[in-house]
Scaffold this motif. Structure first.
Motif, short mmCIF file in Angstrom:
data_model
loop_
_atom_site.label_atom_id
_atom_site.label_comp_id
_atom_site.label_asym_id
_atom_site.label_seq_id
_atom_site.Cartn_x
_atom_site.Cartn_y
_atom_site.Cartn_z
N PRO A 294 0.81 -1.22 0.00
CA PRO A 294 0.00 0.00 0.00
C PRO A 294 0.84 1.28 0.00
N LEU A 295 2.00 1.23 0.70
CA LEU A 295 2.84 2.43 0.72
C LEU A 295 3.34 2.78 -0.68
N THR A 296 3.73 1.74 -1.43
CA THR A 296 4.21 1.96 -2.79
C THR A 296 3.09 2.58 -3.64
N ALA A 297 1.86 2.07 -3.43
CA ALA A 297 0.74 2.60 -4.21
C ALA A 297 0.49 4.07 -3.87
N ILE A 298 0.55 4.40 -2.56
CA ILE A 298 0.31 5.79 -2.14
C ILE A 298 1.41 6.69 -2.73
N LYS A 299 2.67 6.22 -2.56
CA LYS A 299 3.80 7.03 -3.03
C LYS A 299 3.71 7.22 -4.55
N GLY A 300 3.37 6.16 -5.26
CA GLY A 300 3.27 6.23 -6.72
C GLY A 300 2.23 7.26 -7.14
N SER A 301 1.05 7.23 -6.51
CA SER A 301 -0.01 8.17 -6.85
C SER A 301 0.44 9.59 -6.59
N LEU A 302 1.04 9.81 -5.39
CA LEU A 302 1.46 11.17 -5.04
C LEU A 302 2.55 11.67 -5.98
N ASP A 303 3.50 10.80 -6.35
CA ASP A 303 4.57 11.19 -7.28
C ASP A 303 3.98 11.71 -8.59
N VAL A 304 3.02 10.96 -9.13
CA VAL A 304 2.42 11.37 -10.40
C VAL A 304 1.74 12.72 -10.23
N LEU A 305 0.96 12.83 -9.10
CA LEU A 305 0.23 14.08 -8.89
C LEU A 305 1.17 15.28 -8.75
N LEU A 306 2.32 15.08 -8.10
CA LEU A 306 3.24 16.19 -7.86
C LEU A 306 4.06 16.57 -9.09
N HIS A 307 4.47 15.56 -9.84
CA HIS A 307 5.43 15.83 -10.90
C HIS A 307 4.85 15.86 -12.31
N GLU A 308 3.62 15.45 -12.47
CA GLU A 308 3.05 15.47 -13.82
C GLU A 308 1.74 16.23 -13.79
N SER A 309 1.46 16.90 -14.95
CA SER A 309 0.15 17.57 -14.96
C SER A 309 -0.86 16.58 -15.53
N VAL A 310 -1.81 16.22 -14.67
CA VAL A 310 -2.81 15.24 -15.09
C VAL A 310 -4.20 15.87 -15.01
N GLY A 311 -5.09 15.33 -15.76
CA GLY A 311 -6.46 15.86 -15.81
C GLY A 311 -7.20 15.58 -14.52
N VAL A 312 -8.41 16.18 -14.40
CA VAL A 312 -9.22 16.04 -13.19
C VAL A 312 -9.57 14.58 -12.94
N GLU A 313 -9.90 13.91 -14.01
CA GLU A 313 -10.34 12.52 -13.87
C GLU A 313 -9.24 11.63 -13.29
N LEU A 314 -8.03 11.77 -13.86
CA LEU A 314 -6.91 10.95 -13.38
C LEU A 314 -6.52 11.35 -11.95
N THR A 315 -6.62 12.68 -11.69
CA THR A 315 -6.32 13.16 -10.32
C THR A 315 -7.25 12.46 -9.33
N GLN A 316 -8.57 12.44 -9.67
CA GLN A 316 -9.54 11.78 -8.80
C GLN A 316 -9.17 10.31 -8.59
N GLU A 317 -8.82 9.68 -9.71
CA GLU A 317 -8.51 8.25 -9.63
C GLU A 317 -7.29 8.00 -8.74
N LEU A 318 -6.23 8.85 -8.93
CA LEU A 318 -5.00 8.67 -8.13
C LEU A 318 -5.26 8.94 -6.65
N LEU A 319 -6.08 9.97 -6.36
CA LEU A 319 -6.40 10.25 -4.95
C LEU A 319 -7.20 9.10 -4.35
N GLY A 320 -8.07 8.55 -5.16
CA GLY A 320 -8.86 7.39 -4.72
C GLY A 320 -7.94 6.22 -4.35
N ILE A 321 -6.94 5.95 -5.21
CA ILE A 321 -5.98 4.85 -4.93
C ILE A 321 -5.25 5.15 -3.63
N ALA A 322 -4.78 6.41 -3.49
CA ALA A 322 -4.02 6.78 -2.28
C ALA A 322 -4.90 6.59 -1.05
#
Ligand code: ADP
Length: 518
Positions: A294-322
């Motif tokens: 789970p830590l890897t999943a949280i870290k992975g989601s946060l990394d993408v959110l911080l370093h890449e510009s992603v759309g609202v939909e993907l942001t929601q999905e990544l936050l959901g995973i975290a």
């Protein structure tokens, strides 16, 4: 005709005296040492005893004490015969024997003994406290020996260990104060007894075997550990190798009950430490495997959110995973903390009047969505008007959430899960059943062990720590109940648990606030 028992280890003296007494019309019996005298006195009551004082092993004084301690012989008149009547006068007179004859020349001894006997028969006091003492001279060596004997006796009584002296025929000739305490019998009751019977008939075969091993090998047997009168006693054999005592033995007894209890405490502590050590390594394995995901999943989601510009939909999905993985981590950490509390014995409960029906309905409601998603049917059967029980509501909810959560995890789509409650007299019997994959027989008795999980196929992704059932068991047992499972591979699983009702429940385990008076 009067029966006289002559006790003297000096054969010549005994024979001469016996002849003179027989000629004077007495019926004479002889004992050649103290142990034999004790045996004779146990077997029959003589009319008079003539008792030598200085004898190896069991002294005349001890025979005298034995004789006076028994109802059968305490009135038998005793004539004390001693060569140490000059050196030991005060002590011997203190025994209050019926007459004293100094052991000087044989002729004088015979005359004085016959004179003393006549006085006793006539119930008269002898003409002098000690007859024939003028034939004895004070001897420094004898005085020293007498003192040495007293010194040894005082020493024996002072030591903490029980010391029992046995003669060459393995009969008891002396038992010190500690031995009397350990064996629970007066020294007079022990005198002359075969040493194999010291600890009663139960232990006699072990003692006999030890003695036989000794006789065969000549080597003192290894110390024996015996259970006796609720105590643990060790017995060590110590030979006495002097020509006079030939073949005699000291048995050294030590009450090691407290020591044995301490050793038991230490080994319990040691087992606990080993357990904790094993738990530490199990915990490390678990942290490295299960917490990592789970830590890897949280870290992975946060990394993408911080370093890449992603759309609202993907942001929601990544936050959901975290969030999902953070929840999972939270549950794992809570389980680990609960386990740590159980292990440390700090798993406190707060009891209250607890309504089982409401709790079960609430738990099933909360899991309803998940069940619906898997098209699993839920059912609850509870008898009407079930009275509240005395329990910790939060912990109980945790138990049913764990059991029903497992049922949901291990029941495929379209299955069924149910809870039934039965009033079983003094307790409630709860069944949590499902029609899921079941538990193979070989895993059933380990299922409540901490971290234990039935190995799953590599592709099966079932979340868990293997701590849920360990916690359920601790909670149920703390409430005075039991928990067990019946299951078979492919046949679903039924978890049973009992909870004491009413007064039973109030008495079971540690409570929270005091129960209100009925
Ligand atoms: P977890 O569910 O976190 O793995 P538990 O201690 O709750 O840990 O359960 C231990 C194991 O017992 C599970 O991993 C699973 O293998 C087995 N188990 C528990 N409940 C069920 C069930 N209802 N059906 C099948 N297996 C079960």
């Amino acid at each position: 005709m009067k029966r006289v028992l002559v006790v003297d280890n000096d054969r010549l003296c005994a024979d001469l005296l016996a002849d003179a007494l027989a000629n004077a019309g007495y019926l004479v019996d002889k004992a050649s040492d103290g142990v034999e005298a004790v045996e004779r006195l146990r077997a029959a009551r003589p009319d008079v005893v003539i008792l030598d004082i200085v004898m190896p092993r069991l002294s005349g004084e001890r025979v005298f004490a034995f004789l006076k301690s028994r109802a059968e012989t305490k009135d038998v008149p005793v004539i004390i015969l001693s060569g140490t009547l000059v050196e030991d006068r005060q002590k011997l007179l203190g025994l209050r024997a019926d007459a004293y004859v100094a052991k000087a020349h044989h002729t004088a001894v015979r005359q004085n003994v016959l004179a003393a006997l006549r006085h006793i028969e006539r119930h008269e006091l002898p003409p002098a406290p000690v007859l024939g003492v003028d034939g004895l001279l004070p001897r420094a060596k004898v005085r020293e020996l007498v003192e040495l004997r007293e010194y040894v006796q005082a020493l024996l009584d002072a030591v903490g260990e029980g010391v029992v002296e046995v003669d060459a025929r393995w009969r008891v000739v002396c038992a010190n104060r500690a031995a009397v305490q350990i064996l629970g019998r007066a020294e007079s009751a022990l005198l002359g007894e075969p040493s194999a019977l010291l600890f009663g008939e139960d232990q006699a075969p072990a003692l006999r075997a030890a003695v036989e091993r000794f006789l065969a090998s000549g080597e003192p047997p290894a110390p024996l550990e015996l259970k006796f009168r609720g105590r643990v006693v060790t017995m060590t054999f110590a030979p006495v190798r002097t020509p006079l005592t030939g073949g005699a033995y000291f048995l050294v007894l030590q009450d090691v009950t407290d020591l044995a209890a301490k050793i038991e405490d230490l080994s319990t502590l040691n087992r606990r430490l080993q357990d904790m050590d094993r738990m530490r390594s199990e915990l490390l394995t678990m942290v490295s495997h299960d917490l990592h995901t789970p830590l890897t999943a949280i870290k992975g989601s946060l990394d993408v959110l911080l370093h890449e510009s992603v759309g609202v939909e993907l942001t929601q999905e990544l936050l959901g995973i975290a969030q999902k993985n953070a929840d999972r981590l939270f549950r794992m950490v809570s389980d680990i903390l609960d386990l740590a509390r159980i292990e440390a014995g700090r798993f406190k409960q707060r009891r209250e009047d607890f309504d089982l029906t409401t709790c079960l309905r609430g738990t099933l409601d909360r899991l309803g969505r998940l069940a619906q998603d898997k098209a699993i049917g839920l059912s609850l059967e509870v008898p009407d008007g079930l009275a509240p029980i005395w329990a910790d509501g939060v912990r109980m909810e945790q138990v049913f959430t764990n059991l029903l959560g497992n049922a949901l995890k291990f029941t495929p789509r379209g299955g069924r899960i149910g809870v039934t409650v039965e009033d079983a007299g003094r307790e409630l019997l709860v069944r949590v059943w499902d029609t899921g994959v079941g538990i193979p027989a070989e895993h059933l008795d380990r299922i409540f062990d901490r971290f234990y999980r039935v190995p799953l196929p590599a592709d099966a992704q079932v979340e868990g720590t293997g701590l849920g059932l360990t916690i359920c068991k601790a909670v149920v047992e703390e409430h005075g109940g039991r928990i067990w499972v019946e299951s078979a591979a492919g046949k679903g699983a039924t978890f049973f648990l009992t909870l004491p009702k009413g007064e039973e429940g109030r008495r079971a385990g540690a409570g929270g606030p005091a129960p209100p008076a009925a």
